[in-house]
Structure formats: structure tokens, C-alpha cells
Design a protein around this motif. Structure first.
Motif, PDB file in Angstrom:
ATOM      1  N   PHE A 144       1.256  38.303  21.676  1.00 11.04           N
ATOM      2  CA  PHE A 144       1.263  36.910  22.082  1.00 11.04           C
ATOM      3  C   PHE A 144       2.672  36.351  21.967  1.00 11.04           C
ATOM      4  CE2 PHE A 144      -0.281  32.976  23.268  1.00 11.04           C
ATOM      5  CZ  PHE A 144       0.084  31.974  22.373  1.00 11.04           C
ATOM      6  N   LEU A 145       3.123  35.707  23.031  1.00 10.66           N
ATOM      7  CA  LEU A 145       4.474  35.157  23.097  1.00 10.66           C
ATOM      8  C   LEU A 145       4.448  33.651  22.885  1.00 10.66           C
ATOM      9  CD1 LEU A 145       5.473  37.180  26.173  1.00 10.66           C
ATOM     10  CD2 LEU A 145       7.082  36.869  24.298  1.00 10.66           C
ATOM     11  N   PHE A 199      12.471  37.662  21.365  1.00 11.74           N
ATOM     12  CA  PHE A 199      13.084  37.746  22.684  1.00 11.74           C
ATOM     13  C   PHE A 199      13.969  36.536  22.927  1.00 11.74           C
ATOM     14  CE2 PHE A 199      11.255  41.383  24.669  1.00 11.74           C
ATOM     15  CZ  PHE A 199       9.999  41.548  24.092  1.00 11.74           C
ATOM     16  N   TYR A 246       4.860  37.702  34.781  1.00 12.55           N
ATOM     17  CA  TYR A 246       5.859  38.622  34.256  1.00 12.55           C
ATOM     18  C   TYR A 246       5.186  39.944  33.922  1.00 12.55           C
ATOM     19  CZ  TYR A 246       9.371  34.932  33.522  1.00 12.55           C
ATOM     20  OH  TYR A 246      10.297  33.924  33.704  1.00 12.55           O
ATOM     21  N   TYR A 253      11.955  33.341  21.853  1.00 15.41           N
ATOM     22  CA  TYR A 253      10.508  33.496  21.797  1.00 15.41           C
ATOM     23  C   TYR A 253      10.178  34.524  20.724  1.00 15.41           C
ATOM     24  CZ  TYR A 253       9.908  31.115  26.313  1.00 15.41           C
ATOM     25  OH  TYR A 253       9.902  30.189  27.339  1.00 15.41           O
ATOM     26  N   ILE A 275       7.126  30.148  22.259  1.00 18.58           N
ATOM     27  CA  ILE A 275       8.473  29.587  22.208  1.00 18.58           C
ATOM     28  C   ILE A 275       8.816  29.169  20.781  1.00 18.58           C
ATOM     29  CG2 ILE A 275       7.605  27.285  22.794  1.00 18.58           C
ATOM     30  CD1 ILE A 275      11.016  28.718  23.909  1.00 18.58           C
ATOM     31  N   LEU A 316       8.213  28.094  28.509  1.00 21.07           N
ATOM     32  CA  LEU A 316       7.064  28.721  29.147  1.00 21.07           C
ATOM     33  C   LEU A 316       5.933  28.829  28.137  1.00 21.07           C
ATOM     34  CD1 LEU A 316       8.711  31.638  31.162  1.00 21.07           C
ATOM     35  CD2 LEU A 316       7.704  29.542  32.080  1.00 21.07           C
ATOM     36  N   SER A 375      14.657  26.093  22.222  1.00 17.60           N
ATOM     37  CA  SER A 375      15.250  26.006  23.553  1.00 17.60           C
ATOM     38  C   SER A 375      16.542  25.216  23.432  1.00 17.60           C
ATOM     39  CB  SER A 375      14.265  25.333  24.508  1.00 17.60           C
ATOM     40  OG  SER A 375      14.871  25.103  25.749  1.00 17.60           O
ATOM     41  N   TYR A 430      16.771  30.399  25.287  1.00 17.54           N
ATOM     42  CA  TYR A 430      15.533  30.271  24.526  1.00 17.54           C
ATOM     43  C   TYR A 430      15.397  31.420  23.530  1.00 17.54           C
ATOM     44  CZ  TYR A 430      14.468  27.919  29.001  1.00 17.54           C
ATOM     45  OH  TYR A 430      14.509  27.140  30.141  1.00 17.54           O
ATOM     46  N   GLN A 448      12.769  32.354  33.895  1.00 17.95           N
ATOM     47  CA  GLN A 448      13.557  32.731  32.734  1.00 17.95           C
ATOM     48  C   GLN A 448      13.810  34.231  32.785  1.00 17.95           C
ATOM     49  OE1 GLN A 448      11.903  31.163  29.098  1.00 17.95           O
ATOM     50  NE2 GLN A 448      11.592  29.137  29.991  1.00 17.95           N
ATOM     51  N   GLN A 471       7.190  37.348  19.759  1.00 16.41           N
ATOM     52  CA  GLN A 471       6.006  38.079  20.208  1.00 16.41           C
ATOM     53  C   GLN A 471       5.375  38.755  18.994  1.00 16.41           C
ATOM     54  OE1 GLN A 471       6.404  41.494  22.967  1.00 16.41           O
ATOM     55  NE2 GLN A 471       4.680  40.628  24.092  1.00 16.41           N
ATOM     56  N   THR A 516      10.643  22.570  29.449  1.00 23.43           N
ATOM     57  CA  THR A 516      11.608  23.118  28.502  1.00 23.43           C
ATOM     58  C   THR A 516      11.210  24.480  27.945  1.00 23.43           C
ATOM     59  OG1 THR A 516      10.503  21.825  26.791  1.00 23.43           O
ATOM     60  CG2 THR A 516      12.481  20.871  27.769  1.00 23.43           C
ATOM     61  N   PHE A 551       2.651  31.030  27.620  1.00 19.01           N
ATOM     62  CA  PHE A 551       2.125  32.301  28.103  1.00 19.01           C
ATOM     63  C   PHE A 551       0.634  32.458  27.818  1.00 19.01           C
ATOM     64  CE2 PHE A 551       5.783  34.762  29.444  1.00 19.01           C
ATOM     65  CZ  PHE A 551       6.845  34.104  28.857  1.00 19.01           C
ATOM     66  N   ILE A 563      16.955  21.344  22.518  1.00 16.39           N
ATOM     67  CA  ILE A 563      16.045  20.453  23.247  1.00 16.39           C
ATOM     68  C   ILE A 563      14.592  20.694  22.884  1.00 16.39           C
ATOM     69  CG2 ILE A 563      17.582  20.052  25.187  1.00 16.39           C
ATOM     70  CD1 ILE A 563      16.010  22.133  26.767  1.00 16.39           C
ATOM     71  N   ILE A 564      14.273  21.773  22.242  1.00 15.63           N
ATOM     72  CA  ILE A 564      12.909  21.964  21.773  1.00 15.63           C
ATOM     73  C   ILE A 564      12.945  22.815  20.519  1.00 15.63           C
ATOM     74  CG2 ILE A 564      12.453  24.044  23.129  1.00 15.63           C
ATOM     75  CD1 ILE A 564       9.585  23.074  23.456  1.00 15.63           C
TER      76      ILE A 564
END
Lengths: 113, 114
Positions: B42-43, B90, A36, B35, B45, A101, B48, B33, B103, B37, A99, A103, B55-56
Motif C-alpha cells: 500500500f502506497l 519512493f 501505474y 511516498y 503520501i 496521489l 510534498s 514527493y 508523477q 509503501q 498535491t 492509490f 506543501i503537504i
């Protein structure tokens, strides 16, 4: 567990030079890999992806990446850098369950004239 | 047409307040989702959702609560904001939750805690 390592937090090239951004992954299952790009104050835009099949993947803006299973690498290249390529680049791998990503820490690409 | 849209783009508020960030996708995707940052870009999760079902849920403080009223929306509510919550958040969506579809990301919400 899946993980991604991007070698080099900052890469500087001259306009017209080759761009090489390195990404190594760790995955306990066949990986789904993505690159990305993030421009300042914007979201992430997909450059390219590898899921299965051809190991050389072509993306947008002249970028391509090669999946090398033996080296657990997925390096991003572009033959000739343009000023507009200056941005943050992220390599990512899908987690084992698919489920989310995971990074890498990102590589800042600077392009000078 | 914007595929994944988040509002607001900027959010400046004080410690202890409660705030919400809205996200909508018009791609017909099943999975959404959130996320975070951080200041070093640094990204990671946070949540989700697939078809309105969680689910997460990574190790996120329970001050953060996602709400999905329908498949096209996933909002993020944050209670009792702390200084460490300052970040860019995000929203993203994908066609499925299997991991092989890319995504699509919104432009982010920059949250600053005073």
C-alpha cells in the motif's frame, strides 16, 4: 475526500487472454486518474492518465482505460496478455488539492502460458 | 539518464539509529514527493514539496524530516528508527503540483530495521 477501490487483489489470466483490472474512484471534484505498473523491486511506471477530454485513454504496452463518470470507474484493459505483463498494477487519483496521489491497494496480475 | 534517482537502494540498520535517503531528479520538475509503501504494497503520501517549500505533510511522525536544498533534490532524514519504519520509500517528481501531470517515481529505497 478522494479514494480509489481496486476490485480483486489478484487477477490471473492465460497468455493471449483479455486483461481487465477494475478501478472505481470517489472524488468531490473532476478527477485526474492514473494507472501505474510496478515490476518487482522497481519503482512505479506510468501506464496512462485521464485528465480531461477523450474518455478512452491509450497507454503504453497496449493498455487502455475508459473513464466512465456515471459509473465512477476507470478500468484498465489489454486485449491480449503477454507474460511480460505480470506485475503489480495501481490505480490512483489526485487528491482534491492536486498535491498528492491517492492509490488503490493494487492488483497483482499473473499471466500463465 | 535516470530521471528520478534515490540512494541507497537498500538500507539495513538497527533500531534507534538515524539515517537519510537521498533523492535527485533531472527532469526540471517543480514538485517532489516522498511516498511509503508498506509490506502489503500500500502506497501513501508522506510529504510534498513545491519549489523547495513544503506543501503537504500527512500524519507522519516528526522523526521524519524532509530537506530540500534545491528544486532538484528532496532528501528524507529519519531519526530514532523504529521497527515499524521498515518499508520501501519512493521519491517522485512532477512538473507542477496541480495534480493533472503524472508523477515520475524513483526505484525506491528498501529500509529494513533489525
Amino acid at each position: 475526500a478522494q479514494s480509489v477501490t481496486q476490485l480483486g487483489s489478484h487477477v490471473s489470466v492465460s497468455e493471449g487472454a483479455l486483461v481487465l483490472l477494475r478501478c472505481n474512484y470517489s472524488s468531490s471534484v473532476p478527477p485526474y486518474l492514473f494507472w501505474y505498473v510496478q515490476y518487482p523491486n522497481q519503482g512505479l511506471q506510468l501506464l496512462l492518465k485521464y485528465t480531461t477530454g477523450a474518455t478512452l485513454v491509450k497507454g503504453i504496452n497496449g493498455f487502455e482505460a475508459e473513464f466512465k463518470k456515471s459509473e465512477t470507474s476507470f478500468h484498465l484493459t489489454k486485449p491480449s496478455a503477454h507474460m511480460s505483463d505480470a506485475a503489480e498494477y495501481f490505480c490512483a487519483v489526485s487528491n482534491q488539492a492536486g498535491t498528492a496521489l491517492i492509490f488503490g491497494k493494487g492488483t497483482t496480475l499473473s499471466v500463465s502460458s | 539518464d535516470t530521471a528520478v534517482s534515490q540512494t541507497p537502494k537498500y538500507l539495513v540498520t538497527q533500531m534507534g539509529n538515524d539515517k537519510s535517503i537521498k533523492c535527485e531528479q533531472n527532469l526540471g520538475h517543480d514538485t517532489m514527493y516522498w511516498y511509503k509503501q508498506d509490506s502489503k504494497k500500500f502506497l501513501k503520501i508522506m510529504f510534498s514539496y513545491n519549489n523547495k517549500e513544503l506543501i503537504i505533510n500527512e500524519t507522519v511522525p516528526n522523526r521524519f524530516s524532509p530537506k530540500s536544498p534545491d528544486k532538484a533534490h528532496l532528501n528524507l532524514h529519519i531519526n530514532s528508527l523504529e521497527l515499524g519504519d521498515s518499508a520501501v520509500y519512493f521519491c517522485a517528481s512532477s512538473q507542477d503540483g496541480q495534480g493533472h501531470q503524472p508523477q515520475h517515481f524513483g526505484d525506491g529505497t528498501r529500509l529494513s530495521i533489525l
